[in-house]
Structures are given as C-alpha cells and as structure tokens.
Design a protein around this motif. Structure first.
Motif, PDB file in Angstrom:
ATOM      1  N   VAL A 186      -8.185  -2.481  13.736  1.00  0.00           N
ATOM      2  CA  VAL A 186      -8.598  -2.445  12.319  1.00  0.00           C
ATOM      3  C   VAL A 186      -9.721  -1.259  11.951  1.00  0.00           C
ATOM      4  N   THR A 187      -9.694  -0.335  12.883  1.00  0.00           N
ATOM      5  CA  THR A 187     -10.402   0.794  12.747  1.00  0.00           C
ATOM      6  C   THR A 187      -9.963   1.603  11.217  1.00  0.00           C
ATOM      7  N   THR A 188     -10.743   1.891  10.308  1.00  0.00           N
ATOM      8  CA  THR A 188     -10.339   2.581   9.203  1.00  0.00           C
ATOM      9  C   THR A 188     -10.177   4.095   9.261  1.00  0.00           C
ATOM     10  N   ARG A 189      -9.594   4.543   8.430  1.00  0.00           N
ATOM     11  CA  ARG A 189      -9.270   6.132   8.279  1.00  0.00           C
ATOM     12  C   ARG A 189      -9.164   6.732   6.910  1.00  0.00           C
ATOM     13  N   ILE A 190      -9.727   7.778   6.474  1.00  0.00           N
ATOM     14  CA  ILE A 190      -9.442   8.370   5.284  1.00  0.00           C
ATOM     15  C   ILE A 190      -8.493   9.483   5.392  1.00  0.00           C
ATOM     16  N   GLU A 191      -7.697   9.457   4.677  1.00  0.00           N
ATOM     17  CA  GLU A 191      -6.541  10.606   4.607  1.00  0.00           C
ATOM     18  C   GLU A 191      -5.857  10.670   3.137  1.00  0.00           C
ATOM     19  N   GLY A 192      -5.910  11.723   2.717  1.00  0.00           N
ATOM     20  CA  GLY A 192      -5.125  12.195   1.386  1.00  0.00           C
ATOM     21  C   GLY A 192      -5.810  11.228   0.287  1.00  0.00           C
ATOM     22  N   GLY A 193      -7.052  10.894   0.095  1.00  0.00           N
ATOM     23  CA  GLY A 193      -7.465  10.135  -0.671  1.00  0.00           C
ATOM     24  C   GLY A 193      -7.403   8.864  -0.678  1.00  0.00           C
ATOM     25  N   LYS A 194      -6.985   8.249   0.476  1.00  0.00           N
ATOM     26  CA  LYS A 194      -6.519   6.864   0.762  1.00  0.00           C
ATOM     27  C   LYS A 194      -7.411   6.462   1.808  1.00  0.00           C
ATOM     28  N   LEU A 195      -7.861   5.101   1.902  1.00  0.00           N
ATOM     29  CA  LEU A 195      -8.409   4.455   2.966  1.00  0.00           C
ATOM     30  C   LEU A 195      -7.109   3.569   3.676  1.00  0.00           C
ATOM     31  N   LEU A 229       0.687  -2.546   9.378  1.00  0.00           N
ATOM     32  CA  LEU A 229      -0.538  -2.014  10.225  1.00  0.00           C
ATOM     33  C   LEU A 229      -0.884  -0.507   9.356  1.00  0.00           C
ATOM     34  N   GLU A 230       0.004   0.023   8.679  1.00  0.00           N
ATOM     35  CA  GLU A 230      -0.423   1.292   7.923  1.00  0.00           C
ATOM     36  C   GLU A 230      -0.625   0.957   6.228  1.00  0.00           C
ATOM     37  N   GLU A 231      -1.104  -0.336   6.358  1.00  0.00           N
ATOM     38  CA  GLU A 231      -1.646  -0.709   4.871  1.00  0.00           C
ATOM     39  C   GLU A 231      -2.679   0.217   4.346  1.00  0.00           C
ATOM     40  N   ASN A 232      -2.768   0.948   3.153  1.00  0.00           N
ATOM     41  CA  ASN A 232      -3.697   1.605   2.808  1.00  0.00           C
ATOM     42  C   ASN A 232      -3.831   1.606   1.223  1.00  0.00           C
ATOM     43  N   CYS A 233      -5.008   2.083   0.813  1.00  0.00           N
ATOM     44  CA  CYS A 233      -5.517   1.852  -0.787  1.00  0.00           C
ATOM     45  C   CYS A 233      -5.875   3.236  -1.260  1.00  0.00           C
ATOM     46  N   GLU A 234      -5.456   3.552  -2.484  1.00  0.00           N
ATOM     47  CA  GLU A 234      -6.156   4.716  -3.007  1.00  0.00           C
ATOM     48  C   GLU A 234      -7.544   4.558  -3.271  1.00  0.00           C
ATOM     49  N   ILE A 235      -8.590   5.580  -2.904  1.00  0.00           N
ATOM     50  CA  ILE A 235     -10.047   5.157  -3.128  1.00  0.00           C
ATOM     51  C   ILE A 235     -10.735   5.139  -4.435  1.00  0.00           C
ATOM     52  N   GLU A 236     -10.244   6.245  -5.182  1.00  0.00           N
ATOM     53  CA  GLU A 236     -10.923   6.469  -6.551  1.00  0.00           C
ATOM     54  C   GLU A 236     -10.907   5.317  -7.578  1.00  0.00           C
ATOM     55  N   PRO A 237      -9.650   4.806  -7.902  1.00  0.00           N
ATOM     56  CA  PRO A 237      -9.199   3.997  -8.582  1.00  0.00           C
ATOM     57  C   PRO A 237     -10.273   2.731  -8.594  1.00  0.00           C
TER      58      PRO A 237
END
Length: 379
Positions: free
Chosen positions: A97-106, A354-362
């Motif tokens: 469950v290690t996070t990474r930031i890529e393309g404005g998404k977490l 496993l590739e679940e992601n969210c946009e950060i800024e909104p």
C-alpha cells in the motif's frame, strides 16, 4: 448557499483548507499506508483516535464494534449531524500500500475507497478549529469498521444512537453527484448437490458442476437493465481433478433500486437453479449471505436535507445528479429511518484495484463543500 460561503467565519475556514494543502496530502499518504482490511482496522483507528483527541473533540471513544467517534459541540438548538467515513479497505494484509504521486494523482490500493474521505473529515475539523467556526447543532465525526463486508460498524452505531441522530452523511465514493436512496442487495450462494464420484465412474453420470454451468448461462440471459444488476463472481466444485463434484456452488450478487424487480429476479434465479438441478436428478441448497432491501424514506428526495445538499453543491459550481443508487452506509441510515445522503470528496478511479488513484487538487474543494454542508445541515 453562496452567501453562506462568504460569511466571515466560513470564509476563514475555507481559506484554512487552502493553507493546509500540503499537510492534507501528507496525512492522506500516511493513512493510506496503514493497512486496514475489513476486520483489521485497529491500527488505522489508533491513528484517527489520537487526532480526534488532539483536535479537542468531546466524547472521543471506540464502541463495541471498533468504530472511532468524537463530537464537535455546537452552540445549541440545531440538528445533530453525523459525518461517517469507513476505515476499512478491500485489500488483504500483505498488500503493498505504498503511495506514489504521478501526473497530479495519488496512487495506492485504498487511497480512494475510503481513505480520501477519512482524511477529508480530519481536515474539515482542523479548518473549523483554525477559523473558530461554530455550528448550531452538534457534528459527530464517525469512522466505521467493516463497511466493505457486512456494515457491522454502521449497524452498531445506529443501534447505540437510535433516536439521537437527525441527519447522516456517508462519505464513500462519488464527487460530482450524491445519493438520497439505497440499492437493495441480495447475496446468495446456490449449491447443487449430487452423489459425486470418480471421473471414470458410470454413476452418477454428471458432476454437480454441469447444472451450475447451465444455470450461469440462463441467469445471465435474464439481462437485467439498470437500475438492476446481476453478478456471479465466485464458483466452486470438487477439490481434485479426478472427482465429480458432489457439491458445486455459485454466488449471486443481485442489486436493484426497484424492490419489486429485486424480488422478481430473486425468484427467477431460484427457479433456474432448481430446474437445472432437477434436470440431472440433483437437489439444491441456498445459503443466505446478506439481505439488504431497497433503502428509501418517503418524500426524502424533496426533503430539506436533499435541497440543502443540492444548494451546497451548486454553490461550489456543481450540477449534481441526485440518485437512489447508494450501496454504502447511506442505506443503513435510511433503513434506520434517518434522513441520509451519500457523497465523496475527490474524483478517483480504479476502486478495489491495485492501481486505484485519486486526483489530488480537487480534494480541497471536496473538503470545503463538506464543511459548508455541515454548517448548513446543523442550522
């Protein structure tokens, strides 16, 4: 509602969210990296409970189910509003469950469902504290267990607080829209039972998997159209290659927002499995795993709560689709007779993957919108 966002104390709280941006992202990553499969939420609950105490909430505690909660007292005379975000995820212990930031998404398993909404509530409390923003009614912040499996946490809370809740907001999924009603969900396991035997045995002529296979084809041929859905997600038969299954089964996840259609499809599925078993001289057994009827309150779509939520969404530039398709704690509250809506605080993709992601800024907008909703609902 636009005027409410411009009120001095509310405006201060909104500005506080913007200043808190980096801390929000850091906390989002930290909490996501604490594994919390359903039934194993304790470490994540420890993290949240410590913060609720630090933020000065009253009556911070855990209940019998393991839910964590605390209340931010109002000035008095307003409705008691509960904001709920479930702590658990669908991912097993040992999942990376290690996070990474890529393309404005977490990115990380569980980052959206439901960690985004947990950290949104924590950020909301901080912003209100920073701005000295007071609500009229009490706001209870609830962090529940086992939403992904059996609603045990929500059911415990609703039982313990029966008659003491005026409005309930479930933060779980969604961003641009919100729900006011809940989908009915039936989970069953259908067994076909035969005599079993070796591959080369002449009797019985068939493995119990044959009527199961035929049933699957016919069940999917029912072709239910939204707002009804059918999924056969699990199968089982014999334990070894050279055995005819004496007990083969399939699972059915049946969902609908129409109670009559839910019942009709349930009867049709039972009939199909029974017919296919009888066709080869076998019997059936049905395990009831979970039954959740369609959740609704008469007139709720036109209620003040829904109207307030719609106004808040529009004040933040959204034109929400308002539906009765919730499949979360919104339904549990509605079935308990409590006015409830369901919404989320950030746009995310790949839920339960496993590739679940969210946009950060909104998420900042989602936090602000939820905070203003809390003020408005507690008036």
């Amino acid at each position: 509602m636009k005027a409410l966002t411009q009120r001095e104390d509310v405006a201060r709280a909104l500005a506080s969210v913007d200043r808190d941006r980096d801390a929000i992202v850091a906390q989002w990553r930290a909490l996501t990296e604490i594994p919390a499969p359903s039934g194993h939420e304790a470490k994540r609950a420890d993290f949240v409970e410590a913060l609720l105490r630090e933020y000065g909430l009253t009556d911070v505690h855990r209940d019998e189910a393991g839910n964590v909660m605390g209340t931010r007292k109002g000035t008095g005379g307003g409705p008691r509003v509960v904001f709920d975000a479930h702590l658990d995820t669908v991912f097993a212990l040992g999942t990376n469950v290690t996070t990474r930031i890529e393309g404005g998404k977490l990115f990380a398993p569980g980052v959206g469902d439901n960690t985004r909404n947990v950290i949104a509530l924590l950020a909301m409390i901080r912003a209100m504290n920073d701005a000295g923003l007071q609500t009229k009614g009490d706001l209870t912040f609830l962090f529940t267990v086992e939403e992904e499996t059996n609603f045990r946490g929500a059911d415990q809370f609703l039982k313990d607080h029966r008659g003491a809740i005026d409005r309930f907001v479930a933060l779980d999924g969604g961003y641009s829209n919100f729900t006011y009603g809940g989908t009915g969900i039936y989970w069953h396991r259908y067994h076909v039972l035969g005599a079993g035997g070796h591959t080369r045995s002449e009797t019985p002529p068939y493995s119990a998997t044959l009527p199961i296979a035929r049933s699957i084809e016919r069940i999917y041929a029912l072709h239910p159209q939204p707002p009804s859905w059918i999924n056969i997600g699990m199968l089982s038969g014999a334990d070894v290659f050279n055995a005819k299954a004496a007990d083969a089964w399939l699972s059915v996840d049946l969902r609908s927002t129409d109670q009559a259609e839910l019942k009709r499809l349930d009867v049709a599925i039972q009939k199909i499995v029974a017919e296919e078993a009888t066709r080869v001289g076998m019997t059936t057994k049905r395990d009831v795993v979970s039954i959740e009827e369609v959740a609704f309150l008469p007139g709720h779509r036109q209620s003040p709560m829904v109207a307030i939520a719609e106004g808040v969404f529009r004040a933040f530039g959204f034109e929400p689709e308002i539906t009765n398709t919730a499949a979360n704690h919104t339904s549990a509250a509605l079935r308990a007779g409590i006015p409830a809506i369901g919404m989320g605080t950030a746009p995310c993709d790949g839920a339960h993957a496993l590739e679940e992601n969210c946009e950060i800024e909104p998420i900042s907008t989602g936090i602000k919108r939820t905070m203003v909703l809390g003020v408005a609902l507690s008036e």
